[in-house]
Design an enzyme around this catalytic site. Structure first.
Site, PDB file in Angstrom:
ATOM      1  CB  VAL A 199      -1.178  -0.282   1.685  1.00 36.20           C
ATOM      2  CG1 VAL A 199      -1.644  -1.197   0.735  1.00 36.20           C
ATOM      3  CG2 VAL A 199      -0.482  -0.361   2.309  1.00 36.20           C
ATOM      4  CB  SER A 241      -3.615   3.523  16.947  1.00 31.40           C
ATOM      5  OG  SER A 241      -3.110   3.102  18.080  1.00 31.40           O
ATOM      6  CE1 TYR A 272       0.168   1.505  14.590  1.00 28.78           C
ATOM      7  CE2 TYR A 272      -0.320   2.033  16.853  1.00 28.78           C
ATOM      8  CZ  TYR A 272      -0.450   1.339  15.341  1.00 28.78           C
ATOM      9  OH  TYR A 272      -1.692   0.573  15.577  1.00 28.78           O
ATOM     10  CB  ALA A 273       1.748   7.890  18.295  1.00 29.21           C
ATOM     11  CB  ALA A 274       3.605  10.795  13.968  1.00 28.97           C
ATOM     12  CB  SER A 275       1.578   7.054  10.742  1.00 27.55           C
ATOM     13  OG  SER A 275       0.941   5.560  11.626  1.00 27.55           O
ATOM     14  CE  LYS A 276      -2.614   2.889  12.841  1.00 30.40           C
ATOM     15  NZ  LYS A 276      -3.001   2.248  11.822  1.00 30.40           N
TER      16      LYS A 276
HETATM   17  P1  NAP Z   1      -1.868  -7.499  12.188  1.00 31.85           P
HETATM   18  O1  NAP Z   1      -2.119  -8.341  12.489  1.00 31.85           O
HETATM   19  O2  NAP Z   1       0.108  -7.434  11.572  1.00 31.85           O
HETATM   20  O3  NAP Z   1      -2.512  -7.087  10.083  1.00 31.85           O
HETATM   21  C1  NAP Z   1      -1.075  -6.171   9.095  1.00 31.85           C
HETATM   22  C2  NAP Z   1      -1.836  -6.301   8.417  1.00 31.85           C
HETATM   23  O4  NAP Z   1      -1.268  -5.230   7.461  1.00 31.85           O
HETATM   24  C3  NAP Z   1      -1.283  -7.756   7.398  1.00 31.85           C
HETATM   25  O5  NAP Z   1      -2.429  -8.245   6.977  1.00 31.85           O
HETATM   26  C4  NAP Z   1      -0.680  -7.538   6.300  1.00 31.85           C
HETATM   27  O6  NAP Z   1      -0.647  -7.925   5.360  1.00 31.85           O
HETATM   28  C5  NAP Z   1      -0.480  -6.079   5.945  1.00 31.85           C
HETATM   29  N1  NAP Z   1       0.381  -5.534   5.538  1.00 31.85           N
HETATM   30  C6  NAP Z   1       1.294  -4.782   6.409  1.00 31.85           C
HETATM   31  N2  NAP Z   1       2.170  -3.930   6.137  1.00 31.85           N
HETATM   32  C7  NAP Z   1       1.546  -3.654   4.398  1.00 31.85           C
HETATM   33  C8  NAP Z   1       1.596  -3.154   3.388  1.00 31.85           C
HETATM   34  N3  NAP Z   1       3.024  -2.451   2.661  1.00 31.85           N
HETATM   35  N4  NAP Z   1       0.815  -2.928   1.778  1.00 31.85           N
HETATM   36  C9  NAP Z   1      -0.628  -4.379   2.314  1.00 31.85           C
HETATM   37  N5  NAP Z   1      -0.736  -4.652   3.162  1.00 31.85           N
HETATM   38  C10 NAP Z   1       0.054  -5.131   4.628  1.00 31.85           C
HETATM   39  O7  NAP Z   1      -2.272  -6.309  12.585  1.00 31.85           O
HETATM   40  P2  NAP Z   1      -3.840  -5.939  12.782  1.00 31.85           P
HETATM   41  O8  NAP Z   1      -3.169  -5.870  14.659  1.00 31.85           O
HETATM   42  O9  NAP Z   1      -4.652  -6.193  12.809  1.00 31.85           O
HETATM   43  O10 NAP Z   1      -3.659  -4.041  12.880  1.00 31.85           O
HETATM   44  C11 NAP Z   1      -4.458  -3.535  11.988  1.00 31.85           C
HETATM   45  C12 NAP Z   1      -4.692  -2.314  12.169  1.00 31.85           C
HETATM   46  O11 NAP Z   1      -5.051  -2.035  13.021  1.00 31.85           O
HETATM   47  C13 NAP Z   1      -3.644  -1.412  11.648  1.00 31.85           C
HETATM   48  O12 NAP Z   1      -4.089  -0.287  11.135  1.00 31.85           O
HETATM   49  C14 NAP Z   1      -3.046  -1.320  13.527  1.00 31.85           C
HETATM   50  O13 NAP Z   1      -2.206  -0.070  13.436  1.00 31.85           O
HETATM   51  C15 NAP Z   1      -4.712  -0.763  13.983  1.00 31.85           C
HETATM   52  N6  NAP Z   1      -4.617  -1.181  15.423  1.00 31.85           N
HETATM   53  C16 NAP Z   1      -4.372  -2.361  15.865  1.00 31.85           C
HETATM   54  C17 NAP Z   1      -3.803  -2.635  16.849  1.00 31.85           C
HETATM   55  C18 NAP Z   1      -3.975  -4.271  17.760  1.00 31.85           C
HETATM   56  O14 NAP Z   1      -3.526  -3.897  19.358  1.00 31.85           O
HETATM   57  N7  NAP Z   1      -3.796  -4.745  16.961  1.00 31.85           N
HETATM   58  C19 NAP Z   1      -4.529  -1.446  17.773  1.00 31.85           C
HETATM   59  C20 NAP Z   1      -4.537   0.287  17.602  1.00 31.85           C
HETATM   60  C21 NAP Z   1      -4.521   0.024  15.932  1.00 31.85           C
HETATM   61  P3  NAP Z   1       0.634  -9.588   5.620  1.00 31.85           P
HETATM   62  O15 NAP Z   1       0.399 -10.058   6.398  1.00 31.85           O
HETATM   63  O16 NAP Z   1       0.673 -10.135   3.652  1.00 31.85           O
HETATM   64  O17 NAP Z   1       1.889  -8.641   6.236  1.00 31.85           O
END
Ligand code: NAP
Length: 247
Positions: free
Chosen positions: A64, A142, A155-159
């Site tokens: 992305v 986030s 990360y916080a800046a991006s979010k």
């Molecule tokens: P995750 O389990 O690590 O999954 C991340 C997903 O993003 C995977 O499908 C990964 O694909 C994909 N991805 C990573 N880099 C990419 C790129 N350059 N291009 C396309 N796809 C990419 O993460 P998650 O916990 O589900 O997090 C999902 C979202 O929620 C994120 O934006 C994260 O910042 C946000 N978030 C998560 C939490 C939490 O506690 N988990 C809290 C707040 C916010 P691959 O597997 O193929 O690499």
């Protein structure tokens, strides 16, 4: 698009919150298009699982952070499944480090995937939505983007950027019938959190009123609600789903 099945597009759909959103939206009657970055096996399993819910499923490998790749992805999806009605940007990474130790690469990689990535996806879907005067976008931020978090300046800046971006886009596109909202999760049980050291996880959980992590399914429920017509008068809003992390 199959008759009566609108199309939802989910970035980072192969694992975690994105994966749960793919399944929730497929169960809700959408055809689903998702992308992954590196883990093809997880993506292939999800194609089968979402397909078994009756959805037509399109799966592409896309980085992305690459604007041309995202444009090509959206073009391919719209050819295969039809116009995108709902878009969810969930692709995200962390590279935690104290700011004074943070490399340019750590900074750029996180901003490039999380913030640029959301921009690339929104830009690629928004023009078609504007022409059709209909569409909804849910960007995943986030709580770190609201309150900040030590070792997560990148990360916080991006979010935080996603919040300002989404509110601005909501103002820009509302008159075209497009809604843009933000979901800001707290601590959700996915691979991303599993990578955090246990001591840090326990410390973070001590601040959660409900005393547990959220599940990806719980976040996906909110995402699906915001994506659909039941949220027809909601735009430009930020929804925390964090078990009471900052009470
Ligand atoms: P995750 O389990 O690590 O999954 C991340 C997903 O993003 C995977 O499908 C990964 O694909 C994909 N991805 C990573 N880099 C990419 C790129 N350059 N291009 C396309 N796809 C990419 O993460 P998650 O916990 O589900 O997090 C999902 C979202 O929620 C994120 O934006 C994260 O910042 C946000 N978030 C998560 C939490 C939490 O506690 N988990 C809290 C707040 C916010 P691959 O597997 O193929 O690499």
């Amino acid at each position: 698009m199959t008759e009566d099945r609108p199309v939802a597009l989910i970035s980072g759909g192969s694992r975690g919150i994105g994966r749960a959103a793919v399944l929730r939206l497929a169960a809700d009657g959408y055809d689903v298009a998702f992308c992954y970055h590196s883990q093809a096996e997880a993506a292939e399993l999800l194609v089968k699982e979402a397909g078994s819910l009756g959805a037509n499923v399109a799966c592409h490998r896309v980085d992305v952070s690459d604007p041309d790749a995202v444009r090509a992805w959206v073009t391919a999806v719209e050819k295969e499944l039809g116009p995108v009605q709902a878009a969810v940007t969930s692709a995200g990474i962390t590279r935690d480090k104290a700011m004074v130790m943070m490399s340019d690469d750590d900074w750029r990689a996180v901003l490039g995937t999380n913030l640029d990535g959301a921009f690339h996806v929104c830009r690629a879907v928004a023009f078609g939505m504007m022409k059709r005067r209909s569409g909804s976008i849910v960007n995943i931020s986030s709580v770190a983007g609201i309150y900040g978090n030590a070792t997560q300046t990148n990360y916080a800046a991006s979010k935080a950027g996603i919040i300002g971006f989404s509110r601005s886009l909501a103002k820009e596109t509302g008159r075209y019938g497009i809604r843009v909202n933000v979901v800001a999760p707290g601590f959700v049980d996915t691979d991303m959190v599993a990578a955090v050291a246990e001591r840090a996880r326990e410390a973070a959980l001590a601040n959660v009123a409900l005393g547990r992590m959220g599940t990806a399914d719980e976040v996906a429920e909110l995402v699906a609600f915001l994506a659909g017509d039941r949220a027809g008068y909601i735009t430009g809003s930020v929804f925390q789903i964090d078990g009471g992390i900052a009470l």
